[in-house]
Design a protein around this motif. Sequence first.
Motif, mmCIF file in Angstrom:
data_model
loop_
_atom_site.group_PDB
_atom_site.id
_atom_site.type_symbol
_atom_site.label_atom_id
_atom_site.label_comp_id
_atom_site.label_asym_id
_atom_site.label_seq_id
_atom_site.Cartn_x
_atom_site.Cartn_y
_atom_site.Cartn_z
ATOM 1 N N SER A 1 -16.717 29.452 -4.912
ATOM 2 C CA SER A 1 -16.947 28.714 -6.157
ATOM 3 C C SER A 1 -16.840 29.611 -7.385
ATOM 4 O O SER A 1 -16.711 29.119 -8.504
ATOM 5 N N LEU A 2 -16.868 30.927 -7.179
ATOM 6 C CA LEU A 2 -16.696 31.844 -8.303
ATOM 7 C C LEU A 2 -15.335 31.649 -8.958
ATOM 8 O O LEU A 2 -15.175 31.892 -10.157
ATOM 9 N N TYR A 3 -14.345 31.214 -8.173
ATOM 10 C CA TYR A 3 -13.026 30.932 -8.735
ATOM 11 C C TYR A 3 -12.997 29.593 -9.466
ATOM 12 O O TYR A 3 -12.083 29.327 -10.236
ATOM 13 N N LEU B 1 -5.500 34.939 -13.016
ATOM 14 C CA LEU B 1 -6.303 35.444 -11.905
ATOM 15 C C LEU B 1 -6.934 34.299 -11.119
ATOM 16 O O LEU B 1 -6.925 34.297 -9.880
ATOM 17 N N ARG B 2 -7.495 33.334 -11.837
ATOM 18 C CA ARG B 2 -8.146 32.204 -11.166
ATOM 19 C C ARG B 2 -7.166 31.462 -10.260
ATOM 20 O O ARG B 2 -7.441 31.219 -9.077
ATOM 21 N N TRP B 3 -6.004 31.100 -10.799
ATOM 22 C CA TRP B 3 -5.097 30.267 -10.032
ATOM 23 C C TRP B 3 -4.330 31.036 -8.970
ATOM 24 O O TRP B 3 -3.951 30.478 -7.939
ATOM 25 N N ILE B 4 -4.116 32.324 -9.179
ATOM 26 C CA ILE B 4 -3.530 33.140 -8.114
ATOM 27 C C ILE B 4 -4.484 33.163 -6.930
ATOM 28 O O ILE B 4 -4.077 32.983 -5.769
ATOM 29 N N GLY B 5 -5.771 33.387 -7.195
ATOM 30 C CA GLY B 5 -6.763 33.442 -6.125
ATOM 31 C C GLY B 5 -6.849 32.153 -5.332
ATOM 32 O O GLY B 5 -6.988 32.158 -4.103
ATOM 33 N N ILE B 6 -6.766 31.026 -6.023
ATOM 34 C CA ILE B 6 -6.860 29.723 -5.368
ATOM 35 C C ILE B 6 -5.568 29.370 -4.637
ATOM 36 O O ILE B 6 -5.574 28.994 -3.455
ATOM 37 N N LEU B 7 -4.445 29.503 -5.326
ATOM 38 C CA LEU B 7 -3.169 29.068 -4.750
ATOM 39 C C LEU B 7 -2.699 29.946 -3.600
ATOM 40 O O LEU B 7 -2.046 29.464 -2.678
ATOM 41 N N SER B 8 -3.018 31.231 -3.651
ATOM 42 C CA SER B 8 -2.550 32.123 -2.582
ATOM 43 C C SER B 8 -3.163 31.741 -1.242
ATOM 44 O O SER B 8 -2.611 32.087 -0.187
ATOM 45 N N ASP B 9 -4.271 31.018 -1.248
ATOM 46 C CA ASP B 9 -4.868 30.508 -0.014
ATOM 47 C C ASP B 9 -4.417 29.087 0.290
ATOM 48 O O ASP B 9 -4.093 28.754 1.424
ATOM 49 N N GLN B 10 -4.381 28.235 -0.733
ATOM 50 C CA GLN B 10 -4.084 26.824 -0.491
ATOM 51 C C GLN B 10 -2.617 26.562 -0.188
ATOM 52 O O GLN B 10 -2.290 25.627 0.536
ATOM 53 N N VAL B 11 -1.719 27.353 -0.782
ATOM 54 C CA VAL B 11 -0.284 27.215 -0.490
ATOM 55 C C VAL B 11 0.224 28.607 -0.131
ATOM 56 O O VAL B 11 1.014 29.222 -0.841
ATOM 57 N N ASN B 12 -0.237 29.112 1.003
ATOM 58 C CA ASN B 12 -0.036 30.531 1.310
ATOM 59 C C ASN B 12 1.327 30.864 1.888
ATOM 60 O O ASN B 12 1.595 32.012 2.229
ATOM 61 N N ALA C 1 -6.262 39.313 -5.634
ATOM 62 C CA ALA C 1 -6.432 37.857 -5.632
ATOM 63 C C ALA C 1 -5.389 37.168 -4.760
ATOM 64 O O ALA C 1 -5.574 36.002 -4.393
ATOM 65 N N GLY C 2 -4.311 37.874 -4.436
ATOM 66 C CA GLY C 2 -3.319 37.310 -3.540
ATOM 67 C C GLY C 2 -1.906 37.227 -4.066
ATOM 68 O O GLY C 2 -1.029 36.643 -3.418
ATOM 69 N N ALA C 3 -1.635 37.789 -5.240
ATOM 70 C CA ALA C 3 -0.280 37.743 -5.789
ATOM 71 C C ALA C 3 0.704 38.473 -4.883
ATOM 72 O O ALA C 3 0.395 39.546 -4.352
ATOM 73 N N THR C 4 1.872 37.887 -4.714
ATOM 74 C CA THR C 4 2.939 38.550 -3.965
ATOM 75 C C THR C 4 3.533 39.690 -4.785
ATOM 76 O O THR C 4 3.878 40.747 -4.260
ATOM 77 N N SER C 5 3.663 39.441 -6.089
ATOM 78 C CA SER C 5 4.194 40.442 -7.010
ATOM 79 C C SER C 5 3.573 40.224 -8.383
ATOM 80 O O SER C 5 2.883 39.223 -8.615
ATOM 81 N N VAL C 6 3.834 41.149 -9.289
ATOM 82 C CA VAL C 6 3.249 41.089 -10.630
ATOM 83 C C VAL C 6 4.348 41.356 -11.651
ATOM 84 O O VAL C 6 5.139 42.287 -11.496
#
Length: 250
Positions: A235-237, A148-159, A181-186
């Motif tokens: 910063s919550l992420y 969850l943490r890295w999906i939330g961060i990466l979906s914005d930084q490498v969108n 959080a930004g996942a394309t799929s699960v």
Amino acid sequence: KKDNSVDNYLTLIEESKKKVNIPVIASVNCTTSSEWVAFSKKFEQSGADALEVNVYVLPTDKNLSSQDYEQVYLDLVEKLKSAISIPISFKLGRQFSNLPGLVSKLYHRKLDGVVLFNRFYEPDIDINKMKMTSAEVFSTPAEIRQTLRWIGILSDQVNRIDIAASTGVHTGTSAIKLLLAGATSVQVCSVLYKKGVPFIGSMIDELSVWMDNNNFNSVDEFRGKLSYSKIKDPSLYERSQFMRYFSNIH
């Protein structure tokens, strides 16, 4: 034996393409780049619509830098992209010093997607038999946290790269969280081994009910609404300390 396993897998791809109306994604796990390329060509020829590459190099050599290890991934994606034309994703582990930086480099080498995270077989010790054994192979619901943490961060930084969420997805609710959080799929695996493949229908029903209750007509309408840049306090992420949680324990 290896040839028989590969032939059986190729047959599975071919038969699956005949029986289903959804994309068939082949998965490959090798130890050398030549094997990855050779097998990937066979999977494409058998009709696979895309390829998921389970690539992992355990960083155990103290004489190599993190950049040296990352270069293995970068070189591999270039070799695969020059060998096959179907979309390629890398299913990655967690052990990178700068995950957003690596994923960005993979994207610029034309990788189509990443899967976060691969859950590898891990060692354990049987203290009664005094020998090495393997740890639990199935994930637990709690393991969704790192994903969850890295999906939330990466979906914005490498969108601009597709990001699939994996590990710890045991309910429809967990899938909803990852999509928010930004996942394309699960991806779902362990819970289907435990509860059977039909359980995925229950997860989809849970997702559908939640969408109806929140007036969403499609996943695109809420995907990424709670990603890193879209919440008031990003910063919550980032928080990783535990002192606040335990501050009242004496």
